[in-house]
Design a protein around this motif. Structure first.
Motif, PDB file in Angstrom:
ATOM      1  N   ILE A  58     -29.025 -10.746   1.218  1.00 29.36           N
ATOM      2  CA  ILE A  58     -29.012 -10.988  -0.221  1.00 29.36           C
ATOM      3  C   ILE A  58     -29.760  -9.901  -0.992  1.00 29.36           C
ATOM      4  CG2 ILE A  58     -31.028 -12.526  -0.193  1.00 29.36           C
ATOM      5  CD1 ILE A  58     -27.939 -12.993  -2.373  1.00 29.36           C
ATOM      6  N   TYR A  61     -27.468  -6.777  -1.344  1.00 33.47           N
ATOM      7  CA  TYR A  61     -26.434  -7.031  -2.353  1.00 33.47           C
ATOM      8  C   TYR A  61     -27.016  -7.070  -3.754  1.00 33.47           C
ATOM      9  CZ  TYR A  61     -22.579  -8.009   0.858  1.00 33.47           C
ATOM     10  OH  TYR A  61     -21.579  -7.893   1.784  1.00 33.47           O
ATOM     11  N   ASN A  62     -28.163  -7.730  -3.923  1.00 38.65           N
ATOM     12  CA  ASN A  62     -28.753  -7.834  -5.256  1.00 38.65           C
ATOM     13  C   ASN A  62     -29.149  -6.473  -5.816  1.00 38.65           C
ATOM     14  OD1 ASN A  62     -28.397 -10.569  -5.563  1.00 38.65           O
ATOM     15  ND2 ASN A  62     -30.435 -11.095  -4.853  1.00 38.65           N
ATOM     16  N   CYS A  63     -29.679  -5.599  -4.963  1.00 38.31           N
ATOM     17  CA  CYS A  63     -30.039  -4.243  -5.418  1.00 38.31           C
ATOM     18  C   CYS A  63     -28.810  -3.528  -5.967  1.00 38.31           C
ATOM     19  CB  CYS A  63     -30.627  -3.433  -4.277  1.00 38.31           C
ATOM     20  SG  CYS A  63     -32.288  -3.897  -3.799  1.00 38.31           S
ATOM     21  N   CYS A  66     -27.294  -5.345  -9.184  1.00 36.00           N
ATOM     22  CA  CYS A  66     -28.140  -5.080 -10.350  1.00 36.00           C
ATOM     23  C   CYS A  66     -27.953  -3.644 -10.838  1.00 36.00           C
ATOM     24  CB  CYS A  66     -29.596  -5.345 -10.002  1.00 36.00           C
ATOM     25  SG  CYS A  66     -30.710  -5.172 -11.396  1.00 36.00           S
ATOM     26  N   PRO A  91     -25.043 -16.282  -3.129  1.00 36.69           N
ATOM     27  CA  PRO A  91     -25.702 -15.678  -4.288  1.00 36.69           C
ATOM     28  C   PRO A  91     -26.893 -16.515  -4.733  1.00 36.69           C
ATOM     29  CG  PRO A  91     -23.350 -15.972  -4.687  1.00 36.69           C
ATOM     30  CD  PRO A  91     -23.662 -16.658  -3.410  1.00 36.69           C
ATOM     31  N   ASN A  92     -27.914 -15.860  -5.252  1.00 35.93           N
ATOM     32  CA  ASN A  92     -29.087 -16.576  -5.744  1.00 35.93           C
ATOM     33  C   ASN A  92     -29.300 -16.275  -7.225  1.00 35.93           C
ATOM     34  OD1 ASN A  92     -30.199 -14.024  -5.775  1.00 35.93           O
ATOM     35  ND2 ASN A  92     -31.645 -14.393  -4.128  1.00 35.93           N
ATOM     36  N   VAL A  94     -31.201 -14.147  -8.782  1.00 31.65           N
ATOM     37  CA  VAL A  94     -31.216 -12.716  -9.114  1.00 31.65           C
ATOM     38  C   VAL A  94     -29.793 -12.194  -9.273  1.00 31.65           C
ATOM     39  CG1 VAL A  94     -31.948 -10.431  -8.318  1.00 31.65           C
ATOM     40  CG2 VAL A  94     -33.408 -12.405  -7.910  1.00 31.65           C
ATOM     41  N   THR A  95     -28.913 -12.619  -8.393  1.00 35.45           N
ATOM     42  CA  THR A  95     -27.510 -12.195  -8.458  1.00 35.45           C
ATOM     43  C   THR A  95     -26.900 -12.616  -9.784  1.00 35.45           C
ATOM     44  OG1 THR A  95     -27.403 -12.688  -6.076  1.00 35.45           O
ATOM     45  CG2 THR A  95     -25.340 -12.210  -7.203  1.00 35.45           C
ATOM     46  N   SER A  98     -28.263 -10.856 -12.963  1.00 39.18           N
ATOM     47  CA  SER A  98     -27.736  -9.503 -13.170  1.00 39.18           C
ATOM     48  C   SER A  98     -26.457  -9.563 -13.992  1.00 39.18           C
ATOM     49  CB  SER A  98     -27.468  -8.824 -11.831  1.00 39.18           C
ATOM     50  OG  SER A  98     -28.653  -8.650 -11.112  1.00 39.18           O
TER      51      SER A  98
END
Length: 138
Positions: A58, A61-63, A66, A91-92, A94-95, A98
């Motif tokens: 995660i 992916y989030n990096c 974003c 997805p969490n 943060v996802t 973004s």
């Protein structure tokens, strides 16, 4: 990709640690060519990680998501979002934040609200002032 003097092959954490700054560093420079280059390098590292057989988590992916949202590359961010779900990575907050931030910036409020709805459906919490960067969504 191996450091001289060290004989440790890179792992998933190594790639994730390198991808994060590439997504953030280009934005601080302000030059569009540097931003495109850093974005390309981050995606290149991500693909190299996949090629070596590492399954992104995660954070990886989030990096990337974003970074794509902040550079207005929403189509790539959505590709990553779909890929993430196909690989079983949930997805969490943060996802979703973004995407919500991106859609708010480009004044596509309907899509931002849609993402907020998906976030609630997935039981990823109710956004608050603390999490929303000063914006209260609920």
């Amino acid at each position: 990709m191996e450091l001289s003097g060290f004989h440790c092959p890179p792992n998933k954490c190594t790639y994730t640690i390198l991808i994060g700054p590439y997504c953030k560093c280009g934005l601080q420079i302000g030059c569009s060519k540097a931003i495109r280059r850093r974005s390309w390098e981050a995606n290149h590292l991500f693909r190299a990680m996949l090629f070596k057989g590492f399954i992104p988590d995660i954070v990886s992916y989030n990096c990337l998501i974003c970074g794509c949202c902040e550079t207005y590359r929403i189509s790539r961010a959505l590709e990553l979002f779909d890929d993430m779900k196909k690989r079983g990575c949930v997805p969490n907050r943060v996802t979703y934040y973004s995407f919500i931030r991106y859609y708010s910036v480009v004044n596509e409020i309907d899509k931002a609200v849609e993402m907020l709805g998906k976030m609630r459906e997935m039981n990823n919490g109710i956004p608050s002032r603390k999490d929303g960067g000063g914006t209260r969504f609920s």
